[in-house]
Scaffold this motif. Structure first.
Motif, short mmCIF file in Angstrom:
data_model
loop_
_atom_site.label_atom_id
_atom_site.label_comp_id
_atom_site.label_asym_id
_atom_site.label_seq_id
_atom_site.Cartn_x
_atom_site.Cartn_y
_atom_site.Cartn_z
N SER A 1 0.82 -1.21 0.00
CA SER A 1 0.00 0.00 0.00
C SER A 1 0.85 1.26 0.00
O SER A 1 2.06 1.20 0.25
CB SER A 1 -0.93 0.00 1.22
OG SER A 1 -0.16 -0.13 2.39
N ASP A 2 0.21 2.38 -0.29
CA ASP A 2 0.91 3.66 -0.20
C ASP A 2 0.97 4.08 1.28
O ASP A 2 0.42 3.38 2.14
CB ASP A 2 0.24 4.73 -1.09
CG ASP A 2 -1.19 5.01 -0.68
OD1 ASP A 2 -1.66 4.39 0.30
OD2 ASP A 2 -1.86 5.82 -1.33
N ARG A 3 1.60 5.20 1.57
CA ARG A 3 1.83 5.59 2.96
C ARG A 3 0.53 5.71 3.75
O ARG A 3 0.42 5.22 4.87
CB ARG A 3 2.60 6.91 3.02
CG ARG A 3 2.91 7.34 4.44
CD ARG A 3 3.69 8.61 4.50
NE ARG A 3 5.01 8.41 3.94
CZ ARG A 3 5.96 9.34 3.94
NH1 ARG A 3 5.74 10.51 4.47
NH2 ARG A 3 7.14 9.10 3.42
N GLU A 4 -0.48 6.33 3.15
CA GLU A 4 -1.73 6.58 3.89
C GLU A 4 -2.66 5.38 3.90
O GLU A 4 -3.67 5.38 4.59
CB GLU A 4 -2.48 7.76 3.26
CG GLU A 4 -1.76 9.09 3.30
CD GLU A 4 -0.71 9.23 2.20
OE1 GLU A 4 -0.81 8.48 1.20
OE2 GLU A 4 0.19 10.06 2.34
N ARG B 1 -4.42 4.52 1.37
CA ARG B 1 -5.56 4.84 0.50
C ARG B 1 -5.61 3.89 -0.70
O ARG B 1 -6.65 3.60 -1.25
CB ARG B 1 -5.48 6.28 0.00
CG ARG B 1 -6.07 7.28 0.98
CD ARG B 1 -6.23 8.60 0.31
NE ARG B 1 -4.90 9.11 -0.01
CZ ARG B 1 -4.46 10.31 0.31
NH1 ARG B 1 -5.23 11.15 0.93
NH2 ARG B 1 -3.25 10.70 0.02
#
Ligand SMILES: Cc1cc2nc3c(=O)[nH]c(=O)nc-3n(C[C@H](O)[C@H](O)[C@H](O)COP(=O)(O)OP(=O)(O)OC[C@H]3O[C@@H](n4cnc5c(N)ncnc54)[C@H](O)[C@@H]3O)c2cc1C
Length: 413
Positions: free
Chosen positions: A148-151, A153
């Motif tokens: 996943s990406d950092r957040e 999302r």
């Protein structure tokens, strides 16, 4: 959350090739890149025969489309310049006719070449490409990887990961535990210029083995529209040890060296000097583990002598896709099963990487270089040998034997 059998991180040459080979095998995949294409990548922009070989193996029509692609320039040979500043022009083929023969090498700005590959990805329905997504988290679960990406999302769950996110891959460092070793890593800089004087009429690429850069070199690669890619690379250990600023060294060399000063007196820089790392395949590494395989620069596969990494990344990308097919069929994604990928990569690329490593060590000796070049001017066999150095591994073998240099010394004029 998306679900897929195979998720590829990075859509450069390595990742894009893996996706295209998977599609040719009828396997759907997700491929993610943090950039939005067309995007630039600091590189010499030299494409070897490996690029066409790989694309032809996947899909001959696609290789044909690259053949027709007009943003590249065919090159018919190479000019080597020794540390003693002796130049030798060597055509890739002893005889050629530009109106009928295909050139053996090309130079194509990465902004165009990588975009060509990405446009091929977009032609395939079973390839889901996501641009502008930076994958930062990797979680190994029982039945696959969650990335996943950092957040959080954007997230994907995949049975298998192909890691092709280049020289600065955090996965390579943190999960595969491959650390940057400055003796097996090079620093490189390049800039685009127009109006460089004295380039070869048949677009020979130029390698200038300047004494202060050995075993690295400075290059001038001609591009379409009268432009040129000009750069230099050097082993990171030396750059650090001698506190060298390569950007400054490049510009100072072009300004102060008597040969380049003349050739660059009317030249104009386009943009600025940019730098990037070259993770060299100077030693064998573990390229896979439970549910993952590393490809291209993320696997440290750049040729230590020539700096060629695009072709090697594409070879590895294709092999990773073939291994992914085997894993899906057997349902075995274990580290033990995926070792077959390492074996295949090193079976194919291992001998040439090893040879290049040996030649790279020899290239540190300017006197040896000067002697080989001087002899090469008068010796047809040696000339042919040097011309094949960047393309034919069997011939490169000869160059790595000490007896070869002893013979040269004895035959010296
Ligand atoms: C100065 C220099 C000169 C060179 N000259 C040549 C040459 O002339 N010929 C040659 O063959 N090779 C050359 N190379 C080597 C060549 O550039 C690389 O070997 C090649 O780009 C490797 O391809 P790759 O697909 O492994 O990685 P890359 O081309 O680096 O692609 C990696 C991709 O991953 C993406 N990415 C990175 N992190 C993430 C993330 N977290 N999430 C999602 N996406 C991510 C990036 O945006 C990028 O698109 C040179 C290199 C340098 C530095």
């Amino acid at each position: 959350m998306l679900e897929t059998k195979v998720c590829i991180i990075g859509a450069g040459p390595g990742g894009a090739t893996a996706a295209l080979q998977l599609s040719a095998l009828g396997i759907e995949c997700v491929i993610i890149d943090k950039a939005v294409f067309p995007r630039d990548k600091v590189c010499g922009d030299g494409l070897s025969g490996k690029v066409f070989t790989t694309l032809s193996k996947i899909d001959k029509e696609m290789a044909g489309r690259l053949q027709q692609f007009t943003d590249k320039l065919g090159s018919w040979g190479v000019t080597f310049v020794s540390p003693g500043r002796l130049g030798i022009d060597i055509a890739y083929k002893t005889r050629y006719d530009r109106s009928v023969d295909d050139p053996a090498g090309y130079v194509c700005k990465r902004i165009h070449f990588d975009h060509f590959l990405v446009s091929e990805l977009k032609r395939k329905k079973d390839i889901r490409l996501f641009e502008g997504v930076n994958i930062e988290k990797y979680e190994l679960q029982e039945d696959g990887y969650l990335v996943s990406d950092r957040e959080g999302r954007f997230s994907v769950k995949a049975g298998l990961l192909i890691i092709a996110n280049g020289a600065h891959s955090s996965f390579t460092k943190d999960v595969a535990n491959i650390r940057m070793d400055p003796s097996c890593y090079a620093a490189g800089v390049r800039a685009y210029f127009k109006h460089v004087k004295g380039t070869h009429p048949d677009n020979f690429i130029e390698l200038h083995f300047l004494k202060q850069l050995l075993p690295g070199y400075m290059w001038i690669f001609p591009l379409p529209d009268g432009q040129a890619n000009v750069g230099m690379d050097m082993i990171s250990e030396t750059v650090r040890g001698k506190k060298i600023n390569l950007r400054t060294l490049l510009m100072d060399t072009l300004k102060n060296d008597p040969v380049f000063r003349e050739r660059f007196e009317d030249a104009e820089i386009i943009g600025k000097v940019e730098g990037y790392g070259l993770p060299l395949g100077s030693k064998k590494r573990k390229l896979s583990g439970c549910r993952y395989m590393l490809v291209g620069d993320a696997a440290h596969l750049i040729d230590p002598l020539t700096g060629e990494g695009i072709g090697n990344a594409m070879y590895a990308g294709r092999l990773a896709a073939l291994q992914a097919e085997a894993a899906i069929k057997s349902g075995d994604y274990s580290a033990g099963a995926l070792m077959a990928y390492d074996n295949e990569v090193y079976r194919i690329l291992g001998p040439e990487l090893k040879l290049s490593r040996r030649l790279q060590r020899l290239a540190r000796f300017p006197r040896l270089f000067n002697i080989a070049m001087r002899a090469g001017r008068h010796n047809r066999e040696l000339k042919e040998l040097i011309s094949c150095m960047f393309y034919e591994v069997d011939l490169r073998k000869k160059l790595s034997r000490p007896s070869f240099y002893v013979k040269l010394l004895l035959n010296r004029k």
